[in-house]
Design an enzyme around this catalytic site. Structure first.
Site, mmCIF file in Angstrom:
data_model
loop_
_atom_site.group_PDB
_atom_site.id
_atom_site.type_symbol
_atom_site.label_atom_id
_atom_site.label_comp_id
_atom_site.label_asym_id
_atom_site.label_seq_id
_atom_site.Cartn_x
_atom_site.Cartn_y
_atom_site.Cartn_z
ATOM 1 N N HIS A 277 0.832 -1.204 0.000
ATOM 2 C CA HIS A 277 0.000 0.000 0.000
ATOM 3 C C HIS A 277 0.867 1.254 0.000
ATOM 4 O O HIS A 277 0.611 2.196 -0.762
ATOM 5 C CB HIS A 277 -0.917 -0.005 1.228
ATOM 6 C CG HIS A 277 -1.623 1.296 1.463
ATOM 7 N ND1 HIS A 277 -2.819 1.609 0.873
ATOM 8 C CD2 HIS A 277 -1.269 2.377 2.218
ATOM 9 C CE1 HIS A 277 -3.186 2.826 1.239
ATOM 10 N NE2 HIS A 277 -2.260 3.315 2.057
ATOM 11 N N GLU A 278 1.886 1.275 0.853
ATOM 12 C CA GLU A 278 2.770 2.445 0.893
ATOM 13 C C GLU A 278 3.512 2.606 -0.438
ATOM 14 O O GLU A 278 3.738 3.724 -0.901
ATOM 15 C CB GLU A 278 3.767 2.305 2.048
ATOM 16 C CG GLU A 278 3.129 2.235 3.423
ATOM 17 C CD GLU A 278 2.337 3.491 3.757
ATOM 18 O OE1 GLU A 278 2.705 4.585 3.261
ATOM 19 O OE2 GLU A 278 1.331 3.382 4.481
#
Length: 414
Positions: A277-278
């Protein structure tokens, strides 16, 4: 009373009223839904955890409303109440040079504002966070952090204030372009230096040594084409029970940081999903786009300040009778947030949109299920409310509400 004074008072009162109304909505909505876990989480989050999150959210919202009232009073006392004018006169009485006088006024104003906020910070840390089982900060660590933050402000703030005031006083009508260039370079330099110089002053960072997790992370980074200076574990448990993960730095000085509390909670495949996600933010250039937006806004803000500095009503309308570059800067930093508060939902919407994009990228890399499991655990362990008020959430929240976010990930079908 000057028209600008009336406008300023109305902006402060409107902002306060809206904050109090939104806080009341949040409290009522969360309390109303306290006794039932939302269907999307009923199999994974027990009722007592849901109720704990509701109580934590309500506790913070109630305290936040008290802070809002106090902050509005402080703003009015600083400006129309003559606080800044009195501070300015005290420094002028020392008969120092304009540069030293201005720097003294700026730094002492920030120090005083920090002292004013200190009781609220103490209460948040040692009462609210402790009451809900999150605080692990000792008074000694809290005091040491405060001392380090103050010293950093002085070490960084004094030369920066001197340079900015010198440019404002000596570079003619286009001083704001010079200040904007200095501020841009300073911001980039600070972002570059933070992971190597500043962050280690407050936390210990150790290289990730988990074999399976490290291999997963390495393969993910290769797929994403992401290069960093290392993968580190931060001793977040020294201060709080909350878990998190983040990127820091830029260029070749990028680092990936996991809180140790996060690694204690999540399985390796779930940590990989959180990292994916990051990486989605990196892939979509959200950080770079954010820096571009902030750089443009700072340029516009400085141009506006350059115009306001030439208007006598800007000073007198905010309780200052003796114009100066440093008072213009202080008044601008205090007054501008009162007038731009209504833009908050726009930035919140933009951030939530980016979160959906990052979730979609994570789903492509690791599948939706590991990220859903990871987020569910984080909601539970961080006592994040699953039932925020929709209006409050739309106005403030940088992340989509839990149920909507999980629904979005499930719809991706990976």
């Amino acid at each position: 009373m000057h028209a600008f004074t009336i406008l300023f008072i109305l902006a402060v009162l409107l902002g306060l009223g809206l904050r109090l109304w939104l806080g009341a909505r949040q409290i009522d909505h969360v309390r109303t839904h306290r006794d039932a876990v939302p269907p999307a989480f009923v199999d994974n989050i027990p009722l007592d955890s849901h109720q704990r999150a509701a109580d934590y959210t309500v506790d913070r919202a109630r305290f936040g409303r008290l802070e809002y009232v106090f902050e509005a009073i402080v703003v009015l006392v600083w400006t129309l109440g003559g606080g800044l004018a009195a501070l300015d006169q005290a420094w002028r009485a020392l008969s120092l040079s304009p540069l030293l006088t201005g720097t003294g006024v700026l730094l002492s104003a920030f120090l005083i504002m920090g002292l004013i906020d200190l009781p609220f910070s103490v209460w948040r840390t040692f009462v609210i966070e402790t009451r809900h089982g999150f605080n692990r900060t000792t008074p000694g660590v809290f005091a040491a952090d405060l001392l380090k933050q103050t010293l950093l402000m002085l070490v960084i703030g004094i030369p920066l204030a001197l340079l900015v005031l010198w440019l404002m006083q000596g570079m003619g009508e286009l001083w704001w372009l010079w200040v904007w260039a200095v501020w841009t370079v300073f911001s980039l330099g600070l972002a570059w230096a933070y992971p190597r110089i500043i962050a280690p002053l407050f936390n210990k960072f150790s290289p990730l040594d988990d074999g399976e997790l490290r291999e997963r992370v390495a393969r993910l980074l290769d797929r994403a084409g992401f290069r960093s200076r290392g993968i580190f574990v931060m001793d977040g448990s020294r201060r709080s029970g909350h878990g998190n993960a983040y990127f820091t730095g830029f260029g070749r000085n990028k680092r990936i940081v996991f809180f140790d509390t996060l690694l204690e909670t999540l399985a390796p495949e779930e940590v990989e999903a959180v990292l994916a996600h990051e990486l989605g933010h990196f892939r979509h250039r959200h950080v770079l786009k954010g820096m571009v937006v902030m750089t443009a806004l700072s340029l516009a803000g400085l141009a506006l300040l350059a115009w306001l500095m030439q208007q006598s009503w800007f000073y007198s309308g905010l309780g200052v009778q003796q114009p100066s570059t440093w008072m213009a800067l202080l008044l601008f930093m205090i007054a501008l947030p009162q007038f731009t508060y209504l833009l908050t939902p726009l930035f919140s919407w933009r951030s939530r949109r980016q979160e959906f994009q990052a979730d979609a990228y994570a789903s492509e890399q690791t599948g939706s299920t590991p990220l859903i499991h990871a987020l569910t655990k984080l909601y539970r362990d961080n006592a994040s409310t699953l039932t925020p008020d929709p209006v409050h959430s739309a106005f403030y929240d940088s992340h989509p509400p839990a149920s909507i976010r999980i629904q979005h990930l499930s719809a991706l079908g990976r």
